[in-house]
Design a protein around this motif. Structure first.
Motif, short mmCIF file in Angstrom:
data_model
loop_
_atom_site.label_atom_id
_atom_site.label_comp_id
_atom_site.label_asym_id
_atom_site.label_seq_id
_atom_site.Cartn_x
_atom_site.Cartn_y
_atom_site.Cartn_z
N ILE A 177 0.80 -1.00 -0.06
CA ILE A 177 0.22 0.04 -0.16
C ILE A 177 0.98 1.33 -0.05
CG2 ILE A 177 -1.78 1.33 1.42
CD1 ILE A 177 -2.62 -1.21 2.44
N ILE A 178 0.37 2.24 -0.95
CA ILE A 178 1.05 3.47 -1.03
C ILE A 178 0.19 4.56 -0.74
CG2 ILE A 178 2.46 5.34 -2.37
CD1 ILE A 178 3.70 2.86 -3.84
N GLU A 179 0.40 5.41 0.38
CA GLU A 179 -0.69 6.56 0.52
C GLU A 179 -0.08 7.66 -0.40
OE1 GLU A 179 -1.17 7.27 4.64
OE2 GLU A 179 -2.33 5.46 4.95
N VAL A 180 -0.89 8.34 -1.16
CA VAL A 180 -0.58 9.21 -2.05
C VAL A 180 -1.23 10.68 -1.66
CG1 VAL A 180 -0.42 10.03 -4.41
CG2 VAL A 180 -0.43 7.81 -4.03
N ASP A 181 -0.37 11.66 -1.28
CA ASP A 181 -0.68 13.01 -0.71
C ASP A 181 -1.28 13.61 -2.03
OD1 ASP A 181 -0.16 12.76 2.18
OD2 ASP A 181 1.88 13.19 1.66
N SER A 182 -2.46 14.13 -1.54
CA SER A 182 -3.09 14.94 -3.02
C SER A 182 -2.15 16.50 -3.09
CB SER A 182 -4.30 15.43 -2.53
OG SER A 182 -5.28 14.18 -2.53
N ASN A 183 -1.49 16.72 -4.21
CA ASN A 183 -1.00 17.86 -4.36
C ASN A 183 -1.75 19.01 -5.17
OD1 ASN A 183 -0.78 16.17 -6.94
ND2 ASN A 183 0.50 17.69 -7.72
N ASP A 184 -1.29 20.18 -4.83
CA ASP A 184 -2.16 21.24 -5.64
C ASP A 184 -1.69 21.27 -6.93
OD1 ASP A 184 -3.09 23.61 -6.19
OD2 ASP A 184 -2.46 25.15 -4.50
N THR A 185 -2.79 20.72 -7.82
CA THR A 185 -2.60 20.56 -9.13
C THR A 185 -2.52 21.71 -10.04
OG1 THR A 185 -4.67 19.60 -9.30
CG2 THR A 185 -3.25 18.31 -9.51
N SER A 186 -3.40 22.64 -9.22
CA SER A 186 -3.67 23.92 -10.07
C SER A 186 -2.29 24.88 -9.96
CB SER A 186 -4.78 25.00 -9.40
OG SER A 186 -5.83 24.22 -9.84
N ALA A 187 -1.60 24.82 -8.78
CA ALA A 187 -0.62 25.63 -8.72
C ALA A 187 0.46 24.88 -9.73
CB ALA A 187 0.09 25.48 -7.04
N ALA A 188 0.69 23.70 -9.71
CA ALA A 188 1.74 22.72 -10.41
C ALA A 188 1.52 23.17 -11.74
CB ALA A 188 1.29 21.13 -10.02
N GLU A 189 0.25 23.28 -12.38
CA GLU A 189 0.23 23.71 -13.73
C GLU A 189 0.69 25.11 -14.15
OE1 GLU A 189 -3.99 23.18 -15.18
OE2 GLU A 189 -4.75 24.37 -13.74
N PHE A 190 0.20 25.84 -13.36
CA PHE A 190 0.96 27.24 -13.46
C PHE A 190 2.25 27.36 -13.39
CE2 PHE A 190 -3.58 28.91 -12.60
CZ PHE A 190 -3.97 29.73 -13.77
N SER A 191 2.94 26.71 -12.13
CA SER A 191 4.14 26.70 -12.17
C SER A 191 5.08 26.26 -13.27
CB SER A 191 4.59 26.00 -10.86
OG SER A 191 4.23 26.44 -9.53
N ASN A 192 4.61 25.06 -13.72
CA ASN A 192 5.00 24.58 -15.05
C ASN A 192 5.10 25.50 -16.35
OD1 ASN A 192 4.00 22.95 -17.69
ND2 ASN A 192 5.96 21.98 -16.83
N PHE A 193 3.70 26.16 -16.46
CA PHE A 193 3.74 27.18 -17.37
C PHE A 193 4.79 28.36 -17.35
CE2 PHE A 193 1.29 30.87 -19.20
CZ PHE A 193 1.85 30.74 -20.38
N PHE A 194 4.60 28.94 -15.98
CA PHE A 194 5.36 29.91 -15.81
C PHE A 194 6.99 29.77 -16.05
CE2 PHE A 194 1.81 31.59 -13.26
CZ PHE A 194 1.20 32.37 -14.38
N GLU A 195 7.30 28.70 -15.61
CA GLU A 195 8.85 28.27 -15.82
C GLU A 195 8.90 28.32 -17.35
OE1 GLU A 195 12.62 27.06 -14.60
OE2 GLU A 195 10.76 28.04 -13.46
N ALA A 196 8.29 27.70 -18.34
CA ALA A 196 8.66 27.63 -19.39
C ALA A 196 8.47 29.12 -20.05
CB ALA A 196 7.50 26.87 -20.26
N VAL A 197 7.67 29.98 -19.52
CA VAL A 197 7.56 31.44 -19.96
C VAL A 197 9.07 31.96 -19.54
CG1 VAL A 197 6.81 33.70 -19.75
CG2 VAL A 197 5.50 31.71 -19.87
N ALA A 198 9.51 31.88 -18.34
CA ALA A 198 10.67 32.65 -17.70
C ALA A 198 11.86 31.79 -18.58
CB ALA A 198 10.68 32.32 -16.17
#
Length: 351
Positions: free
Chosen positions: A287-308
């Motif tokens: 069994i692996i317990e998976v913490d829910s991550n903030d996917t909205s923050a993750a998608e924006f961070s990914n996009f803004f990193e590409a922009v920067a």
């Protein structure tokens, strides 16, 4: 990220902009909500007041003409996404757009073509489920343990929620996007499915409209063949009577099996797996317990990193990938009409 904050223009200032986009942008480093636009200017002005924004535009083109704007965040009814991307290309302005990518496959294909003919301009589709940390765990840590994948059962079903505030939006009640809720919410599910098992090749589906408020068919039961040859079933719908919301993803292999339970009622998402090439060789379940991550923050961070970094290759949810997710819905609807398997058009390239 760059030392100077990226100035973001928010286009579309409705419920989701207020509830999710604005607070997400406000908590990210080196990003600042700078300006906004809505087709009804009074709504933009109301949003601006809440957000501490002083600049409100009179037209969509003004947003992209503004030289102070670094990035445009678009939350329009998706039939207007093509127009926004055309302006982004015209004024060389990085853009991210809420899912689904477009109202139909013709518009989606046009966005893919605009993206791929603009080799340096970052364009991202905000399919936040693509950023679930469970995808990486399933694909890279657990999947190799069960041998060759043979089949899967993906099911996400739940009761109708008449208090869902997003039901009041006219573009959802009278959808121009294919499949209504099947594409609006379905691309989330398909981002998870394809993120773990890859592209879909064929689908045979049955759909039905349970609720008039959905505006279109709102449940789908289907049989699927992946491009890898894996077969399985995909079931999705939240228009039923009283029942627990249940979301499970079962993957069967030659040397074991995996069950991912991501039902909303769980405090943590659970991955269970066992190995062995037969009942006699079966290991104890892990069994692996998976913490829910903030996917909205993750998608924006990914996009803004590409922009920067000025590197659009960093973007995870490129238009071609989002096109594939919408094309699965399109193929399901085509299958309903034809009564047979339908081919999913332009499957995403291998990553």
């Amino acid at each position: 990220m760059s030392s100077s904050p990226l100035k973001v223009a928010i286009v579309g200032t409705g419920l989701f902009a207020t509830a999710t986009h604005l607070p997400t942008l406000q908590k990210l480093e080196n990003v600042v909500p700078y300006s906004c636009y809505n087709r009804t200017k009074s709504k933009a002005e109301e949003f601006a007041s809440k957000a501490g924004i002083t600049k409100v535009y009179d037209s969509l083109e003004e947003v992209f003409q503004d030289k102070e704007v670094d990035v445009v965040d678009v939350l329009l009814p998706v039939q207007y996404n093509v127009e926004a991307v055309k302006l982004a290309v015209k004024y060389n302005k990085p853009i991210c757009l809420e899912k689904p990518i477009a109202a139909n496959l013709e518009q989606a294909k046009e966005i893919v073509q605009l993206d791929e003919s603009s080799p340096t301009l970052p364009i991202s589709i905000l399919e936040n489920w693509s950023y679930m940390n469970a995808i990486d765990i399933l694909k890279n840590e657990v999947l190799p343990k069960i041998g060759d994948v043979i089949s899967f059962t993906y099911r996400s079903t739940g009761a109708w929620n008449e208090n869902n505030k997003y039901l009041t939006t006219s573009w959802r009640q009278n959808p121009q996007h294919i499949g209504g809720f099947l594409s609006d919410g379905g691309v989330h599910q398909l981002a998870l499915l394809t993120g773990v098992l890859g592209a879909v090749d064929l689908i045979s589906a049955l759909t039905k409209q349970v609720r008039k408020a959905s505006g279109d068919d709102d449940i789908v039961y289907s049989t699927v063949k992946m491009s890898s040859g894996v077969i399985g079933t995909f079931t999705y719908g939240s228009a039923f009577g009283a029942t627990d919301k249940s979301s499970t993803f079962l993957i069967m292999g030659t040397n074991g099996s995996i069950e991912f339970d991501f039902s909303p009622s769980l405090p943590k998402k659970i991955i269970k797996y066992q190995t062995g090439d037969s009942a006699q060789a079966a290991s104890a379940k892990q069994i692996i317990e998976v913490d829910s991550n903030d996917t909205s923050a993750a998608e924006f961070s990914n996009f803004f990193e590409a922009v920067a970094q000025k590197d659009k290759s960093l973007i995870l949810t490129k238009p071609r990938l989002a096109y594939h997710h919408l094309s699965i819905v399109g193929a399901a609807l085509e299958s309903v009409k034809s009564g047979s398997f339908a081919t999913v058009s332009s499957p995403v390239s291998s990553q």
